[in-house]
Design a protein around this motif. Structure first.
Motif, short mmCIF file in Angstrom:
data_model
loop_
_atom_site.label_atom_id
_atom_site.label_comp_id
_atom_site.label_asym_id
_atom_site.label_seq_id
_atom_site.Cartn_x
_atom_site.Cartn_y
_atom_site.Cartn_z
N GLN A 35 17.21 -2.40 22.38
CA GLN A 35 17.21 -2.40 20.49
C GLN A 35 15.51 -2.15 20.06
OE1 GLN A 35 18.70 -5.22 17.85
NE2 GLN A 35 19.09 -3.77 16.43
N LYS A 36 15.49 -1.00 19.48
CA LYS A 36 14.26 -0.70 19.02
C LYS A 36 13.63 -1.85 18.20
CE LYS A 36 13.86 4.43 19.33
NZ LYS A 36 13.84 5.79 18.67
N ILE A 37 12.39 -2.03 18.38
CA ILE A 37 11.93 -3.41 17.55
C ILE A 37 11.82 -2.80 16.14
CG2 ILE A 37 9.64 -4.42 17.01
CD1 ILE A 37 9.44 -5.20 19.86
N LYS A 38 11.44 -1.27 15.78
CA LYS A 38 11.39 -0.82 14.47
C LYS A 38 12.67 -0.87 13.93
CE LYS A 38 10.28 3.31 12.14
NZ LYS A 38 10.14 4.93 12.38
N ARG A 39 13.88 -0.87 14.57
CA ARG A 39 15.17 -1.15 13.97
C ARG A 39 15.26 -2.62 13.76
NH1 ARG A 39 20.02 1.56 13.81
NH2 ARG A 39 21.47 0.30 12.17
N ILE A 40 14.91 -3.56 14.51
CA ILE A 40 15.12 -4.85 14.08
C ILE A 40 14.48 -5.38 12.99
CG2 ILE A 40 14.67 -7.11 15.19
CD1 ILE A 40 14.85 -5.97 17.91
N LEU A 41 13.20 -5.00 12.99
CA LEU A 41 12.53 -5.24 11.69
C LEU A 41 12.88 -4.47 10.18
CD1 LEU A 41 8.52 -4.72 13.18
CD2 LEU A 41 10.07 -6.70 12.87
N SER A 42 13.82 -3.26 10.48
CA SER A 42 13.98 -2.80 9.28
C SER A 42 15.52 -3.46 9.06
CB SER A 42 14.50 -1.21 9.68
OG SER A 42 13.47 -0.64 9.78
N ASP A 43 16.41 -3.82 9.94
CA ASP A 43 17.34 -4.76 9.65
C ASP A 43 17.21 -5.89 8.81
OD1 ASP A 43 18.92 -2.74 10.74
OD2 ASP A 43 19.29 -3.55 12.56
N LYS A 44 15.98 -6.48 9.34
CA LYS A 44 15.66 -7.73 8.75
C LYS A 44 14.63 -7.60 7.69
CE LYS A 44 16.06 -10.52 13.21
NZ LYS A 44 17.45 -11.61 12.56
N LYS A 45 14.46 -6.54 6.95
CA LYS A 45 13.76 -6.26 5.99
C LYS A 45 12.43 -6.76 5.98
CE LYS A 45 17.78 -5.08 3.00
NZ LYS A 45 18.44 -5.57 1.71
N VAL A 46 11.74 -6.74 7.16
CA VAL A 46 10.37 -7.30 7.17
C VAL A 46 9.44 -6.24 6.62
CG1 VAL A 46 8.49 -8.10 8.83
CG2 VAL A 46 10.99 -8.25 9.17
N PRO A 47 8.52 -6.52 5.55
CA PRO A 47 7.62 -5.76 4.93
C PRO A 47 6.77 -5.09 5.87
CG PRO A 47 8.11 -8.03 3.54
CD PRO A 47 8.49 -7.85 4.88
N GLN A 48 6.19 -3.75 5.65
CA GLN A 48 5.41 -2.92 6.30
C GLN A 48 4.28 -3.93 6.72
OE1 GLN A 48 6.44 -0.21 7.73
NE2 GLN A 48 4.86 -0.09 8.95
N GLN A 49 3.50 -4.57 5.84
CA GLN A 49 2.21 -5.05 6.06
C GLN A 49 2.31 -6.38 6.92
OE1 GLN A 49 3.68 -4.23 3.02
NE2 GLN A 49 2.25 -4.38 1.50
N GLU A 50 3.64 -6.91 6.92
CA GLU A 50 3.67 -8.09 7.78
C GLU A 50 3.97 -7.54 9.30
OE1 GLU A 50 6.75 -10.96 6.47
OE2 GLU A 50 5.86 -11.01 4.44
#
Length: 454
Positions: free
Chosen positions: A394-409
């Motif tokens: 799974q792309k890490i970018k997709r994981i972060l989007s699914d978990k709604k991690v802010p871009q700065q974080e």
């Protein structure tokens, strides 16, 4: 005109009697009239007069004008501060703007050095009309149509234009009546300059249609200034209710902003950009403002837009910020060998043999590693990083989007990977789901993770 001027000064309380003022004098009719009017105010209204003059060295007559003003001020007992604009500093283009910049820089120096709290200039109603016309045809923000303000802050002082209610003709009549000496600037006849074209051709036509055109322009400017002052007060209150100001910048709650009507949101953003960027010398184009509004209103959960200087808007799920872009920090990667412990940000990371006891309060990931996969690399994420799962990646970018991690974080997250860039753990978010049967060519280790709390 003296009586009208006296009433104007008294009504607006432009300065307390005896206050030191610095009068900008070019020796033209307008500034000479201003000097004379000030000198004839009653003691209860009269300021302490100081005069400032800049010889721009653009005309041969400027030497005679400076000499005249020196004698004139000496005869009246007024301190005179003057300087010359070096010919070597004259630009090939934009002379008018560069001259103004030099002039006002010198004014600021005199005000500061001699602790004078008020600067006076001789702008009048016709200047107001010309300025409004110039800004109208140039386009831009509606605040610019307020043109010349009667008073405004200038450096550590206040800039006052006491002749704004009076027309050029009224001032010329006064100069003639008082038989005041003044000098005509021949460059005012140069219609290659926009202001002079308006002055020579457009304004006379407008006054043929409506003789009170200049007075009406001043009245409209005053009304617009009042409306904008009220709007600024209301928008400032709304900005505080919908977020809070940073040092420097602004943090806005998207839910509050998206509940605003389209018009209110536009006015709030305009006020915000004026306070943050325009006030600090960073212009904002209408195209940029439209793009910002579109991003704030869109369903895109994240996004960012670059503004003037280092400023940027960053939208991240439930909030947005407008602030200077933080300086890029190059963070080194860390190498993790078996039996060692590394501190990366808030994380304490260790790699130990599986036979050792698990420390209390720690998270653990069982891994089988070959010598070629060591040392493990602790780094920030990179484009294309994927996390192994039991059934694929799974792309890490997709994981972060699914978990709604802010871009700065996202930019601050740490991960652990092998020498072959196989990601084992995205710290604080998700670990890999490796299927690792016991293998004779690999050693069984435990990744031990503990987050340090401040």
């Amino acid at each position: 005109m003296q009586n009208e001027f006296r009433a104007h000064v008294r009504r607006l309380q432009l300065w307390p009697a005896g206050t030191p003022v610095l009068v900008a004098v070019s020796t033209g009719a307008d500034s000479m009239a201003l000097l004379d009017l000030l000198a004839h105010l009653p003691v209860t209204l009269r300021p302490q007069i100081n005069v400032v003059h800049v010889n721009h060295q653009l005309r041969a007559a400027s030497v005679q004008e400076a000499a005249f003003l020196t004698q004139y001020c000496a005869a009246h007992g007024w301190p005179l501060y003057q300087t010359k604009w070096p010919v070597a500093a004259h630009p090939q283009h934009g002379t008018e703007a560069a001259a103004r910049q030099f002039r006002y820089t010198f004014f600021a120096q005199v005000l500061q050095q001699h602790r004078i709290p008020v600067l006076l200039t001789a702008h009048h109603a016709d200047d107001q009309l010309e300025t409004m016309l110039m800004r109208l045809i140039r386009g831009g923000d509606i605040q610019q149509l307020t043109a010349i303000a009667p008073t405004r802050p200038f450096q550590q002082a206040t800039l006052v234009r006491p002749l704004l209610p009076f027309t050029r003709q009224q001032i010329r009549n006064y100069v003639t009546q008082r038989q005041l000496t003044y000098f005509e600037d021949k460059t005012n006849q140069d219609t290659a300059l926009t202001r002079n074209r308006l002055r020579q051709h457009v304004v006379p036509e407008l006054k043929q249609i409506q003789p009170l055109a200049a007075e009406h322009a001043t009245a409209y400017a005053q009304q617009l200034q009042r409306l904008l002052r009220v709007n600024q007060h209301q928008m400032d209150a709304l900005l505080i209710a919908s977020g809070h100001f940073l040092t420097p910048g602004y943090y806005g709650e998207l839910a509050a902003w998206q509940q605003m009507t389209t018009d209110v949101r536009y006015l709030a953003l305009t006020r915000l950009l004026t306070r943050l960027l325009v006030a600090t010398g960073n212009p904002v184009k209408q195209r940029q403002k439209n793009e910002l509004l579109q991003l704030l209103q869109s369903e895109r959960p994240q996004g960012q837009l670059a503004l003037a200087g280092t400023w940027q808007l960053v939208k991240s799920y439930h909030y947005f910020t407008i602030a200077p872009r933080p300086a890029a920090v190059v963070t080194p990667n860390f190498e993790l060998w078996p039996g060692t412990t590394i501190q990366a940000g808030p994380w304490q990371i260790g790699l130990q043999a599986a036979t050792q006891a698990l420390p209390t309060g720690s998270a653990c990931l069982e891994v089988w590693l070959a010598p070629a996969e060591l040392p493990l690399i602790i780094r920030h994420r990179q484009a294309g990083d994927r996390l192994p799962l039991r059934h694929g990646h799974q792309k890490i970018k997709r994981i972060l989007s699914d978990k709604k991690v802010p871009q700065q974080e996202r930019e601050q997250l740490w991960l652990i990977a092998t020498q072959q860039n196989l990601v084992l753990w995205l710290l604080g978010i998700k670990r890999s789901q490796l299927f690792n049967p016991q293998q004779t060519d690999k050693i069984h280790y435990r990744l031990i993770i503990k987050k340090q709390t401040s």
